[in-house]
Design an enzyme around this catalytic site. Sequence first.
Site, PDB file in Angstrom:
ATOM      1  CD  GLU A  52      -2.879  -0.786   1.787  1.00  0.00           C
ATOM      2  OE1 GLU A  52      -3.779  -0.103   2.121  1.00  0.00           O
ATOM      3  OE2 GLU A  52      -4.284  -1.717   1.960  1.00  0.00           O
ATOM      4  CG  HIS A 330      -8.764   0.592  12.618  1.00  0.00           C
ATOM      5  ND1 HIS A 330      -9.766   1.765  13.567  1.00  0.00           N
ATOM      6  CD2 HIS A 330      -7.511   0.421  12.972  1.00  0.00           C
ATOM      7  CE1 HIS A 330      -8.590   0.734  14.946  1.00  0.00           C
ATOM      8  NE2 HIS A 330      -7.505   0.425  14.801  1.00  0.00           N
ATOM      9  CE  LYS A 505     -39.346  22.224   2.272  1.00  0.00           C
ATOM     10  NZ  LYS A 505     -39.772  23.421   2.598  1.00  0.00           N
TER      11      LYS A 505
END
Length: 664
Positions: A52, A330, A505
């Site tokens: 990573e 995490h 809305k």
Amino acid sequence: MTSEIVIIGGGVTGLAIAIELKLRGTNVTVFCRNFQAAATHAAAGMLAPDAENIPNGAMRSLCWRSRALYPDWTHKLEELTGLNTGYRPCGILTPFFEESRGAGDQGSRRESLSSSSPPSPAYWLNKEAIHQYQPGLGAEVIGGWWYPEDAQVDNKALAQVLWTAAESVGVKLKDGITVEAFLQQQGQVVGVQTNTGVIRAAHYVLASGAWSNELLPLPVLPRKGQMLSVRIPEFASELPLKRILYGQDIYIVPRRDRLIIGATSEAVGFTPNNTPEGIQTLLQAAIRLYPQLKHYPIQEFWWGFRPATPDELPILGTSYCQNLTLATGHYRNGILLAPVTATLIADLILEQKSDPILSNFHYSRFQSQPSTSTPMLTHSANFSNGHHTAISLQHPPLPVQDSPLIIAGKTFQSRLMTGTGKYRSIEEMQQSVAASDCQIVTVAVRRVQTKAPGHEGLAEALDWTKIWMLPNTAGCQTAEEAIRVARLGREMAKLLGQEDNNFVKLEVIPDLKYLLPDPIGTLQAAEQLVKEGFAVLPYINADPMLAKRLEEVGCATVMPLASPIGSGQGLKTTANIQIIIENAGVPVVVDAGIGSPSEAAQAMELGADVLLINSAIALSPNPAAMARAMNLATVAGRLAYLAGRMPIKHYASPSSPLTGTITS
């Protein structure tokens, strides 16, 4: 019910902490809203700090420490349960399509590593070597890195092993229990309110992942990840792909009879389900990396919500409450960090031992010193005997914590929305919006499009980089009209620079005398607009059954009226609004009919999440002053709701004690 330690969250982090605490001799209870919905189930189980390319030094060190714990940790779990976690120290291969980018990035990364954290070994493989090492890679792959110390675990198997291990060591597991609030007094948590009642403990751990900021004002938001798996054809005598491939924006993880493909990363709140675009993106990238999987049968699609923080680092350690510990946020590394998180949190709670590395992940990194004063109020209401009296309100930090307002994944601090209609001038509207401190302003799409009186220049009148536009479908009498106008509203928001604004809305009002919304038309329009990706905020009668149905079809809020639009009658639907609030899983916006600040405060004291007020401000003789009053009433009502009302008694109770008084 009393337990020594309560853990909120039954994913891999919560369960790992629970087992560690229990093995050290404590009583532990875990509350889990839905074990099957935990992010643990929506991962691929890669233990990949090297692949990573984690840029943050402290995070990299934390991940390396946790990866080193994995062999013994999983062995202990397997001994406790007799089940297999699927842990494999298999290494990870990261192919590249551009050789200079692949080699260059890795070289610069290694030069930047701290000398206190020696890097794991990595080996560059050229085109010939990588294709020989892993046959079947795409022809465009020209090299890649091999990280021999990265590994994998079967995430679904690990989740089940952790649950079983927790049961076997005596952790009390409560699935289907939703923690709704922390009860706090004088810097301590004195209990948690759940859907089954109040639970009390000596210590609490927040490990609820993407749902954490529903309980505390932590910057942890859901990041949706879509994934899929393809089945290995029956004619294959062995796994054709033997190694994890971690490519550019894609990974492929081989398991016994399938390949796991993931994962998207989408900031769409808790929007569920797989999408054609998401799956197509994954498949295109996966086929480019490993072409032969295009012939494999698709086995399964799924999605989940990773808990992401702004810096993509976890939140670990102490909190502002002495008996509350945080273990959340995490993001992509929850499974990898489970063993080290369990150890660090157990040391902190039971031994008051704070590892120095925890200072890098403390929640306080997201806090800045807030201003402690409000703007001075210089409206005519504050003038005395012709002389200006400037009132500056100094106030200390609030004694009760509140979470931010989240609508469709977007966070707001203000709980007051305002409108733009009925003002005598654009200038009064601008002043009122500023005085209200609102962050959401509703705009009638039709009136702006047609430049109706009072709406000329409205688009240019407000700073749309600071205010979120809520387009509304005012004037629409049918579902079909409302859907068309909603689409126009979305385009209008884009023209004003809000490219990602999908809010609407929804108003469907065929009744021109009382302006009461059409429940059937509203539901029909809401269903269609949700399918089209809108965040729908429907204006409705205070009907609890309709509110629940709209929530079920995917609306972002429900907006029950307090009384008819523009009537100023105040709260005439209190009982029904209370039922809606009690049963809602989305924010409840009390809309229409509020006439005074006292009514605004009353609505917030009921537990409403937001107010939308237009007429009471716009039709006041001093709109800006009224806008400020409504702001203060909203804040006061919310604070009163969080603080809790004193009990009502049928008899008197003296404010001063009777003992120790002077008597004749």
